[in-house]
Design a protein around this motif. Structure first.
Motif, mmCIF file in Angstrom:
data_model
loop_
_atom_site.group_PDB
_atom_site.id
_atom_site.type_symbol
_atom_site.label_atom_id
_atom_site.label_comp_id
_atom_site.label_asym_id
_atom_site.label_seq_id
_atom_site.Cartn_x
_atom_site.Cartn_y
_atom_site.Cartn_z
ATOM 1 N N ALA A 1 0.672 -1.306 0.298
ATOM 2 C CA ALA A 1 0.060 -0.021 0.013
ATOM 3 C C ALA A 1 0.730 1.266 -0.026
ATOM 4 O O ALA A 1 0.653 2.414 -0.700
ATOM 5 C CB ALA A 1 -1.017 0.027 1.182
ATOM 6 N N GLY A 2 1.887 1.139 0.709
ATOM 7 C CA GLY A 2 2.890 2.283 0.902
ATOM 8 C C GLY A 2 3.577 2.643 -0.391
ATOM 9 O O GLY A 2 3.752 3.832 -1.021
ATOM 10 N N MET A 3 4.059 1.355 -1.263
ATOM 11 C CA MET A 3 4.649 1.532 -2.469
ATOM 12 C C MET A 3 3.727 2.183 -3.341
ATOM 13 O O MET A 3 3.961 2.934 -4.470
ATOM 14 C CB MET A 3 5.235 0.390 -2.899
ATOM 15 C CG MET A 3 6.178 -0.399 -1.994
ATOM 16 S SD MET A 3 6.703 -2.124 -2.585
ATOM 17 C CE MET A 3 7.091 -2.007 -3.924
ATOM 18 N N GLY A 4 2.418 1.505 -3.299
ATOM 19 C CA GLY A 4 1.347 2.145 -4.366
ATOM 20 C C GLY A 4 1.154 3.757 -4.362
ATOM 21 O O GLY A 4 1.036 4.272 -5.259
ATOM 22 N N HIS A 5 1.173 3.949 -2.846
ATOM 23 C CA HIS A 5 0.756 5.425 -2.741
ATOM 24 C C HIS A 5 2.051 6.259 -3.314
ATOM 25 O O HIS A 5 1.557 7.249 -3.962
ATOM 26 C CB HIS A 5 0.686 5.301 -1.235
ATOM 27 C CG HIS A 5 0.246 6.841 -0.674
ATOM 28 N ND1 HIS A 5 -1.114 7.639 -1.030
ATOM 29 C CD2 HIS A 5 0.986 8.059 -0.247
ATOM 30 C CE1 HIS A 5 -0.969 8.862 -0.641
ATOM 31 N NE2 HIS A 5 0.268 9.201 -0.187
ATOM 32 N N LYS A 6 3.137 6.027 -2.915
ATOM 33 C CA LYS A 6 4.263 6.524 -3.380
ATOM 34 C C LYS A 6 4.580 6.717 -4.611
ATOM 35 O O LYS A 6 4.700 7.635 -5.505
ATOM 36 C CB LYS A 6 5.560 6.161 -2.809
ATOM 37 C CG LYS A 6 6.847 6.936 -3.052
ATOM 38 C CD LYS A 6 7.817 6.295 -2.349
ATOM 39 C CE LYS A 6 9.081 6.941 -2.579
ATOM 40 N NZ LYS A 6 10.504 6.225 -2.190
ATOM 41 N N LEU A 7 4.171 5.549 -5.579
ATOM 42 C CA LEU A 7 4.266 5.553 -7.130
ATOM 43 C C LEU A 7 3.070 6.593 -7.586
ATOM 44 O O LEU A 7 3.406 7.346 -8.412
ATOM 45 C CB LEU A 7 3.760 3.971 -7.565
ATOM 46 C CG LEU A 7 3.997 4.093 -8.996
ATOM 47 C CD1 LEU A 7 5.138 4.619 -9.701
ATOM 48 C CD2 LEU A 7 3.499 2.530 -9.656
ATOM 49 N N SER A 8 1.842 6.455 -7.183
ATOM 50 C CA SER A 8 0.565 7.116 -7.789
ATOM 51 C C SER A 8 0.954 8.460 -7.287
ATOM 52 O O SER A 8 0.756 9.518 -8.205
ATOM 53 C CB SER A 8 -0.563 6.678 -6.825
ATOM 54 O OG SER A 8 -0.916 6.860 -5.525
ATOM 55 N N ARG A 9 1.251 8.994 -6.131
ATOM 56 C CA ARG A 9 1.778 10.502 -5.788
ATOM 57 C C ARG A 9 2.878 10.910 -6.990
ATOM 58 O O ARG A 9 2.613 11.974 -7.376
ATOM 59 C CB ARG A 9 2.409 10.549 -4.377
ATOM 60 C CG ARG A 9 2.837 11.802 -4.078
ATOM 61 C CD ARG A 9 3.344 11.867 -2.456
ATOM 62 N NE ARG A 9 4.254 11.171 -2.320
ATOM 63 C CZ ARG A 9 4.646 10.486 -1.588
ATOM 64 N NH1 ARG A 9 3.614 10.243 -0.317
ATOM 65 N NH2 ARG A 9 5.655 9.717 -1.164
ATOM 66 N N GLY A 10 3.781 10.103 -7.212
ATOM 67 C CA GLY A 10 5.086 10.548 -8.018
ATOM 68 C C GLY A 10 4.254 10.705 -9.679
ATOM 69 O O GLY A 10 4.575 11.639 -10.247
ATOM 70 N N ILE A 11 3.458 9.793 -9.920
ATOM 71 C CA ILE A 11 2.925 9.921 -11.105
ATOM 72 C C ILE A 11 1.876 11.092 -11.231
ATOM 73 O O ILE A 11 2.154 11.877 -12.336
ATOM 74 C CB ILE A 11 2.252 8.697 -11.666
ATOM 75 C CG1 ILE A 11 3.246 7.425 -11.916
ATOM 76 C CG2 ILE A 11 1.286 8.746 -12.966
ATOM 77 C CD1 ILE A 11 2.539 6.149 -12.017
ATOM 78 N N VAL A 12 1.226 11.377 -10.279
ATOM 79 C CA VAL A 12 0.293 12.637 -10.446
ATOM 80 C C VAL A 12 1.302 13.805 -10.250
ATOM 81 O O VAL A 12 0.926 14.866 -11.138
ATOM 82 C CB VAL A 12 -0.577 12.649 -9.075
ATOM 83 C CG1 VAL A 12 -1.283 13.770 -9.035
ATOM 84 C CG2 VAL A 12 -1.538 11.343 -9.443
ATOM 85 N N ASN A 13 2.309 13.960 -9.384
ATOM 86 C CA ASN A 13 2.866 14.936 -9.378
ATOM 87 C C ASN A 13 3.568 15.185 -10.690
ATOM 88 O O ASN A 13 4.090 16.660 -10.969
ATOM 89 C CB ASN A 13 4.045 15.294 -8.197
ATOM 90 C CG ASN A 13 3.186 15.279 -7.020
ATOM 91 O OD1 ASN A 13 2.213 16.396 -7.114
ATOM 92 N ND2 ASN A 13 3.817 15.023 -5.946
ATOM 93 N N VAL A 14 4.295 14.261 -11.493
ATOM 94 C CA VAL A 14 5.166 14.752 -12.731
ATOM 95 C C VAL A 14 3.901 15.173 -13.730
ATOM 96 O O VAL A 14 4.162 16.103 -14.613
ATOM 97 C CB VAL A 14 5.703 13.365 -13.140
ATOM 98 C CG1 VAL A 14 5.909 13.366 -14.562
ATOM 99 C CG2 VAL A 14 6.704 12.779 -12.531
ATOM 100 N N GLY A 15 2.768 14.417 -13.740
ATOM 101 C CA GLY A 15 1.729 14.779 -14.620
ATOM 102 C C GLY A 15 0.964 16.201 -14.491
ATOM 103 O O GLY A 15 0.642 16.963 -15.385
ATOM 104 N N THR A 16 1.008 16.657 -13.208
ATOM 105 C CA THR A 16 0.278 17.891 -12.776
ATOM 106 C C THR A 16 1.095 18.973 -12.293
ATOM 107 O O THR A 16 0.660 20.054 -11.847
ATOM 108 C CB THR A 16 -0.778 17.773 -11.686
ATOM 109 O OG1 THR A 16 -0.150 17.087 -10.558
ATOM 110 C CG2 THR A 16 -1.812 16.759 -12.210
ATOM 111 N N GLY A 17 2.600 18.849 -12.346
ATOM 112 C CA GLY A 17 3.323 19.751 -11.923
ATOM 113 C C GLY A 17 3.465 21.356 -12.539
ATOM 114 O O GLY A 17 3.679 22.110 -12.138
ATOM 115 N N TRP A 18 2.933 21.023 -13.739
ATOM 116 C CA TRP A 18 2.771 22.351 -14.695
ATOM 117 C C TRP A 18 1.626 23.344 -14.134
ATOM 118 O O TRP A 18 1.698 24.497 -14.484
ATOM 119 C CB TRP A 18 2.556 21.904 -16.388
ATOM 120 C CG TRP A 18 1.224 21.098 -16.331
ATOM 121 C CD1 TRP A 18 1.177 19.748 -16.361
ATOM 122 C CD2 TRP A 18 -0.002 21.497 -16.522
ATOM 123 N NE1 TRP A 18 0.058 19.341 -16.631
ATOM 124 C CE2 TRP A 18 -0.664 20.730 -16.855
ATOM 125 C CE3 TRP A 18 -0.547 22.827 -16.937
ATOM 126 C CZ2 TRP A 18 -2.186 20.780 -16.941
ATOM 127 C CZ3 TRP A 18 -1.913 22.998 -16.940
ATOM 128 C CH2 TRP A 18 -2.851 21.953 -17.038
#
Length: 111
Positions: free
Chosen positions: A31-48
């Motif tokens: 669950a922690g790995m999944g949360h960290k991965l999803s947080r990373g993907i969301v932040n890469v995609g919405t950083g702009w």
């Protein structure tokens, strides 16, 4: 003989503490790995979004300031959020920082 026995008991004791300290259920880890991965993907995609968000917040009081200083501040926050997302995405397998839960940047997401 007593010295060897004492050393063996001490080693077993220390190892048992280490095993108990790292004991975590597989569900918590994944669950922690999944949360960290999803947080990373969301932040890469919405950083702009940080660029326009900072332009808006800075320009509330003075539109000219929002176009100048807000753009520079937003560009910096965009780079920071996108980099933090890339680090989270690239290192989601490792429990760093603090058991996957602590985000590298606050707030955790841009929204």
């Amino acid at each position: 003989m007593l010295r060897n026995l004492t050393s063996a008991v001490l080693v077993v004791f220390v190892l048992s503490l280490a095993v108990n300290g790292y004991a975590a259920s597989a569900g918590e880890v994944t669950a922690g790995m999944g949360h960290k991965l999803s947080r990373g993907i969301v932040n890469v995609g919405t950083g702009w979004v940080e660029l326009f968000k900072e332009m808006y917040h800075t320009g509330k009081e003075n539109p000219l300031l929002g176009l100048t200083y807000g753009t520079v501040k937003g560009a910096g926050k965009t780079a920071l959020r996108t980099t933090a997302g890339g680090i989270d995405t690239g290192t989601f397998l490792f429990p760093v920082p603090k058991d996957y839960r602590e985000p590298l940047i606050q707030p955790e997401y841009v929204f």
